[in-house]
Structures are given as structure tokens and as C-alpha cells.
Design a protein around this motif. Structure first.
Motif, mmCIF file in Angstrom:
data_model
loop_
_atom_site.group_PDB
_atom_site.id
_atom_site.type_symbol
_atom_site.label_atom_id
_atom_site.label_comp_id
_atom_site.label_asym_id
_atom_site.label_seq_id
_atom_site.Cartn_x
_atom_site.Cartn_y
_atom_site.Cartn_z
ATOM 1 N N GLY A 1 0.827 -1.209 0.000
ATOM 2 C CA GLY A 1 0.000 0.000 0.000
ATOM 3 C C GLY A 1 0.858 1.253 0.000
ATOM 4 O O GLY A 1 0.602 2.201 -0.750
ATOM 5 N N LEU A 2 1.905 1.230 0.817
ATOM 6 C CA LEU A 2 2.802 2.408 0.895
ATOM 7 C C LEU A 2 3.493 2.636 -0.447
ATOM 8 O O LEU A 2 3.621 3.777 -0.913
ATOM 9 N N LEU A 3 3.938 1.530 -1.071
ATOM 10 C CA LEU A 3 4.605 1.649 -2.369
ATOM 11 C C LEU A 3 3.648 2.194 -3.429
ATOM 12 O O LEU A 3 4.025 3.039 -4.249
ATOM 13 N N LEU A 4 2.413 1.698 -3.401
ATOM 14 C CA LEU A 4 1.417 2.171 -4.371
ATOM 15 C C LEU A 4 1.159 3.661 -4.168
ATOM 16 O O LEU A 4 1.061 4.430 -5.128
ATOM 17 N N ALA A 5 1.069 4.055 -2.873
ATOM 18 C CA ALA A 5 0.826 5.481 -2.572
ATOM 19 C C ALA A 5 1.987 6.326 -3.070
ATOM 20 O O ALA A 5 1.804 7.441 -3.586
ATOM 21 N N ALA A 6 3.212 5.770 -2.931
ATOM 22 C CA ALA A 6 4.393 6.531 -3.349
ATOM 23 C C ALA A 6 4.424 6.747 -4.858
ATOM 24 O O ALA A 6 4.933 7.757 -5.346
ATOM 25 N N VAL A 7 3.904 5.762 -5.606
ATOM 26 C CA VAL A 7 3.968 5.856 -7.074
ATOM 27 C C VAL A 7 2.701 6.466 -7.658
ATOM 28 O O VAL A 7 2.756 7.360 -8.504
ATOM 29 N N TYR A 8 1.548 5.970 -7.178
ATOM 30 C CA TYR A 8 0.291 6.395 -7.773
ATOM 31 C C TYR A 8 -0.380 7.520 -6.982
ATOM 32 O O TYR A 8 -1.404 8.056 -7.407
ATOM 33 N N ALA B 1 3.633 8.540 -11.233
ATOM 34 C CA ALA B 1 2.509 8.082 -12.048
ATOM 35 C C ALA B 1 1.236 8.788 -11.630
ATOM 36 O O ALA B 1 0.408 9.161 -12.474
ATOM 37 N N GLY B 2 1.082 9.009 -10.304
ATOM 38 C CA GLY B 2 -0.124 9.645 -9.772
ATOM 39 C C GLY B 2 -0.332 11.036 -10.349
ATOM 40 O O GLY B 2 -1.451 11.409 -10.721
ATOM 41 N N ARG B 3 0.784 11.831 -10.418
ATOM 42 C CA ARG B 3 0.676 13.201 -10.940
ATOM 43 C C ARG B 3 0.186 13.191 -12.384
ATOM 44 O O ARG B 3 -0.702 13.949 -12.762
ATOM 45 N N THR C 1 -6.132 7.972 -5.347
ATOM 46 C CA THR C 1 -6.102 7.986 -3.883
ATOM 47 C C THR C 1 -7.537 8.162 -3.392
ATOM 48 O O THR C 1 -8.260 9.034 -3.890
ATOM 49 N N ASN C 2 -7.904 7.277 -2.451
ATOM 50 C CA ASN C 2 -9.256 7.355 -1.880
ATOM 51 C C ASN C 2 -10.333 7.486 -2.956
ATOM 52 O O ASN C 2 -11.186 8.363 -2.892
#
Lengths: 260, 328
Positions: free
Chosen positions: A104-111, A117-119, A129-130
């Protein structure tokens, strides 16, 4: 329970004992749940219904990319050996091994909103996110490696010769895959789908980090425990089993019926 | 149809020969015969004619691998219909099954068919593709020995009826016996070509004789100059007169037909007869043989009907009945 017939009459009893013990151990927490549930005041917390809908709906949705992307990968892994294959295997194992919370932390860091990727995706209007897509994303990451591993084993069980015969009979590789590989691997693939479903539906750690909202059953169990205590957990847990079990149970029974 | 294929991996192999009628490529296990079929079918990287460079699905071959490889999830007729298109594919599949005598079992699953029945369904499936070349990989390997000859005869008759050039690879002399043409492979090279009659009449080497299933192919050495030669048979620690034009000292494979071996009572045996002892009797549908031990070797003898084997037999080998091939 059956056991293979052996010349020694004590053999079935020998194997039955540890088997029964294993079943007993598995049953203990659920017996505890049966006893711990306050049946006289059985009721649901606010939002439990929504959590069931979220879990069921998004888990079903997550199965689509898992199957669509995981099946070709599993077939490729079952059929081809390339230089550096160990890297692919290591990647799959790493995805399996990563503790859900860490994933989850890794996904949050990337997406996440500050991730690379998230940006990009946020600019394209996709918020990871959420959000519902974030929820499905976390489930995919939780279940995809399990699906690929199981599906790979299923494809490895299909004799390669039969796929090749299909080619010599004039079928394209794609039609050979659809008409020979898929039907012959279907029992193993059904087991792989069941496994993916169980993993997606039960995922807590990764979902908690990237998609606290919309709340599915596992996160809602946590929230209920925090807000209302254990008595608000057990009813939702019963519902969880009620909605989660039919798909893998049916698939498993179908597989075993065909095998017998 | 000319077959000319060159394989580099997993073994290096080059084969060039004509396929006409039922052509059997006979070779020992491990020669790469199956690889050659897979190369022609396009399932192995290789260069050659026919079908050079085409993907397997565009090669008009009917390929029957060992074990027949029927699709286990499809019924017999569905297997045959696999390569067919259109609304009348079931009727077409049934017609093919009819042709190979399997229409009555059309609804059966492959697992419930015998080896011979599976082979006929696989043949119907291959023929339904309308191939230009049929490829059969060890077609006798999965057959029940008791019915093998009949099933084989059926297969050959059906292949003849289909009038498609057929290349069968095998190590089975029984298949070679029913071929229209034979191609013999030894050490990954074609060593002899011809009709079965031609090849049986003049096997090119001891290796060919062994492939043809001849009994009594032995090792030896020529001793003496032409005209006064003897064949040293080291395994039996003896030497017998022989007529060849090979030079002194030539290592040879040699053969004598079991029916040509003479058996004598010790008292009436000619000078130089070989002492032998009874080892086993082999009686089958195609005759009776006696296996006699001579030193370290075994010599097969085909006795005439009613023959009584002496307690201590002596053997003589007529020089003109011995055929020798120098070992390269």
C-alpha cells in the motif's frame, strides 16, 4: 475424506488423524466466532451495507483486469523461457512476498498525488487515492501475482503438443490458444480466478493505505472495531463470508466434479 | 514430392529424399527422425523444401505425432471437425470418420478409444485438413501388439486410398515391410534408398541390416586374401570359411539367414563346425526359431518342421550364405 488404498489396514487411520487435526485447527477461529457473536443483539453498524456493495462490486471489477492481463502473462511464462527469466520470477515472487501494508505504501508513493505516475494520471483526470479506481488498483496488486502463479501452473499442465497440432491443422496461434489451451486449462484457471477473488476481496493492508474510502468490508471491519467495538465486527464478518464464499466454493466444486 | 531439410538445433541433420506413396524413414532411436517431421510441419526452426519459411498453420501437412494427440476435451467427431469450417462441418467430419471406419464411435471421448481407434480418428482429422503431405511419427508405437499388423494394414490401406504422399518415420521393421519406398538413416545420414524388395535384397551395410530387423547380424574380421579367406568371429572364438573380395584384416558386419544355418549331430558334423548350446526357442505366428549360444554370441536358427535339436549341436555356416559389409 478419502485415502489411497494401501496394503496395510492401519494406513487410512494414520493419515486420517493429522487430516482431522488440521481441519479442527482451521475450524477453531470460526467456532470462536460462532460463540462470540451476540446473536440476540445481532445488528449492523451504519455503512455496513455500503461496504458490502463496495467490496462485491469492485472485487468483481478487479477480476476483469486481473484475468485480462494475468492470463496472457501466465501463458507466456508457462510456454517460453527467456534469458533473465529469473528476473521475471523474482518480480512475481516479490509481488507475492511484499507485506500488504508495505505494498500500500509503495502504491501510494507511485500512484499517490505526489507520486510520478499519480501526478500524470491526475492530470488525465484519474485520481488514484481514496477513490474507486484506487480501490480496484490496490485489489489488483494484491491478487494479480496469485492469479498469475496459479494460471501459469494451469497452462503448464496443457500438453504443448496439442497446441502445436492445432497449428498444423491450420489454426492461428490465437485460435489455438482459445480453442485448445484455454479449454484444457479451464479447471486450473477456475481455481486461479477463485484465488484471485479471495485475495482481492480480503485485501486490507494495501487498500487501507490507498483507498480508505470507499470503504470495503475489510476496512469497515477495522473502522467498526475502532468506533463501536467487537460486537459491530462480527455481524459484518458473517456477511463477508456469506458474500465471499459462493464464487470460490462453486468454482472449486465444479473443478473437483470434473476431476473425479 | 522432394523433401530436402536441414536442421541445426537441437541436432545437426540434413535429409534429402523423394516421398512417393508410403515412404518409411527407418532409423534407430535418437537419429532425429521425429525432429525431421516436426521441421517439415514447421514446429521446429529449420530450412528446406517443401513449405520453406511458412508458419505451421499455413503448411498443408497432416501431422500425426506419436500417441496421436487427440484433443481430450473434444469428442471423436469434434476432433475431426476441428480443422473444418462452415455449417456442414459435422457432416463433413462424419464422412471422414466413415471413411476410416469410425463413424459408429463418433460420440466417444478419445480416452475411451483404443490405440488403433485413436490413430484412425487422428488420421481422419489430418486428412480433413486436405494436406499435400502426411507425416506419421512412429505410427506403430502406440498400438497393441496383438492387433498391430491389422491396424497397420488398415492405416496403409487408408493412406493409399487418400492418395497423399506419406512420410512415416519409425524404427519398426514391421512398418518398413509395408512401405512403398524405404529411406534408411544411420548416424543422421541417409544411407540407402529404394523399395523394400531392393533394400532387403541388398542391404547397404550391417547397420541397414539391423534396422531391417534381420537376425544374425554379427561383427567379425576378414582373415586372408580373396580366394582363401576366413571370417574370424571373435565373439564365438572361431573362424569360418567365407567368399568375399575384401582385403585381409577388414573389420566387417556379417549376416547369415537363420534358415541357412546347418545343424549337425556331433558325430556327423563337418570339420570346423561350431559347438553350440541351446538357449531358447521362439515360436510365433511367423515361424519358429532356436536361439543357440556360440561362445559370447547368439545365433538364430530356423529349423525345418519336425526338427529335433541334438543334445550337443554343431553348426556350420555355408560360405555362400554369409554376406559381409566392411565397417566404415
Amino acid at each position: 475424506m478419502t485415502s489411497s488404498p494401501g496394503p496395510a489396514p492401519f494406513r487410512p487411520r494414520l493419515s486420517a488423524l493429522p487430516a482431522a487435526l488440521a481441519l479442527l485447527l482451521l475450524a477453531v477461529p470460526f467456532a470462536g466466532l460462532l460463540l462470540a457473536t451476540d446473536w440476540r443483539h445481532f445488528g449492523f453498524a451504519h455503512g455496513d451495507g455500503g461496504a458490502v456493495r463496495v467490496s462485491l462490486g469492485y472485487s468483481l471489477l478487479a477480476l476483469v483486469p486481473i484475468v485480462a492481463l494475468g492470463t496472457p502473462l501466465a501463458w507466456w511464462l508457462a510456454r517460453y523461457r527467456v534469458r533473465g527469466q529469473w528476473l521475471v520470477d523474482a518480480l512475481l515472487l516479490a509481488a507475492l512476498l511484499t507485506p500488504p501494508l508495505a505494498m500500500g505504501l509503495l502504491l501510494a508513493a507511485v500512484y499517490g498525488p505526489y507520486g510520478p505516475a499519480g501526478r500524470l494520471l491526475e492530470r488525465a483526470g484519474l485520481l488514484l487515492t481514496n477513490s474507486a479506481p484506487a480501490f480496484v488498483l490496490a485489489q489488483c496488486y494484491a491478487a494479480l501475482p496469485y492469479y498469475v502463479m496459479a494460471a501459469r501452473t494451469a497452462f503448464e499442465g496443457v500438453p504443448r503438443e496439442l497446441e502445436q497440432i492445432a497449428l498444423t491443422l491450420g489454426l492461428s496461434p490465437w485460435r489455438s490458444f482459445v480453442q485448445v489451451s484455454l479449454p484444457l486449462a479451464r479447471l486450473g484457471l477456475a481455481a486461479a480466478v477463485a484465488l484471485a477473488w479471495v485475495r482481492a476481496l480480503g485485501e486490507f493492508g494495501a487498500v487501507l493505505i490507498v483507498a480508505y474510502y470507499p470503504q470495503g468490508i475489510p476496512v469497515k471491519l477495522w473502522v467498526n472495531l475502532q468506533d463501536f467495538g467487537l460486537d459491530a465486527v462480527y455481524p459484518l464478518l458473517w456477511v463477508f463470508f456469506l458474500v465471499a464464499l459462493p464464487l470460490p466454493l462453486t468454482l472449486g466444486m465444479a473443478v473437483r466434479r470434473r476431476l473425479s | 514430392m522432394l523433401v530436402d531439410y536441414r536442421i541445426e538445433h537441437p541436432v545437426a541433420l540434413h535429409a534429402r529424399f523423394e516421398v512417393a506413396g508410403v515412404t518409411v524413414l527407418l532409423g534407430a532411436s535418437g537419429e532425429g527422425k521425429s525432429l525431421l517431421l516436426r521441421a517439415i510441419a514447421g514446429l521446429l526452426p529449420a530450412r528446406g523444401e517443401p513449405f520453406d519459411g511458412l508458419p505451421p498453420q499455413r503448411r498443408a501437412v497432416g501431422y500425426l505425432p506419436q500417441g496421436h494427440a487427440l484433443f481430450p476435451h473434444l469428442r471423436a467427431w469434434e476432433n475431426v471437425a476441428f480443422a473444418l469450417r462452415g455449417p456442414r462441418r459435422r457432416e463433413a467430419a462424419m464422412a471422414w470418420l466413415e471413411r476410416v471406419g469410425m463413424a459408429a464411435l463418433a460420440e466417444r471421448w478419445p480416452a475411451s478409444l483404443s490405440g488403433g481407434q485413436q490413430q484412425r480418428v487422428a488420421l481422419a482429422r489430418a486428412l480433413a485438413r486436405r494436406p499435400r503431405l502426411l507425416l506419421l511419427d512412429e505410427p506403430t508405437s502406440a498400438l497393441d501388439p496383438a492387433t498391430r499388423d491389422e491396424v497397420l494394414a488398415e492405416l496403409i490401406a487408408e493412406v493409399h486410398e487418400a492418395a497423399i504422399p506419406t512420410l512415416a518415420v519409425s524404427h519398426d521393421p514391421a512398418l518398413a515391410a509395408v512401405a512403398d519406398r524405404l529411406v534408411l538413416m544411420h548416424r543422421r545420414r541417409i544411407v540407402q534408398l529404394g523399395t523394400p524388395e531392393e533394400v532387403h535384397a541388398r542391404p547397404a551395410s550391417g547397420a541397414v541390416a539391423r534396422l531391417l530387423g534381420l537376425r544374425n547380424v554379427q561383427r567379425g574380421r576378414i582373415v586372408g586374401a580373396p580366394g582363401a579367406q576366413r571370417l574370424a568371429w571373435l565373439q564365438a572364438e572361431t573362424a569360418v570359411p567365407v567368399h568375399t573380395d575384401l582385403p585381409d584384416g577388414t573389420p566387417v558386419d556379417w549376416h547369415i539367414a537363420p534358415a541357412a544355418v546347418r545343424v549337425h549331430e556331433p558325430a556327423s558334423a563337418p570339420e570346423g563346425a561350431i559347438a553350440a548350446s541351446f538357449e531358447l526357442r521362439q515360436t510365433g505366428a511367423h515361424g519358429s526359431y532356436l536361439g543357440l549360444r556360440c561362445g559370447q554370441a547368439r545365433l538364430w536358427v530356423e529349423p525345418p518342421p519336425g526338427f529335433e535339436l541334438p543334445a550337443a549341436p554343431r553348426l556350420s555356416l555355408p560360405p555362400d550364405a554369409i554376406r559381409c559389409w566392411p565397417i566404415a
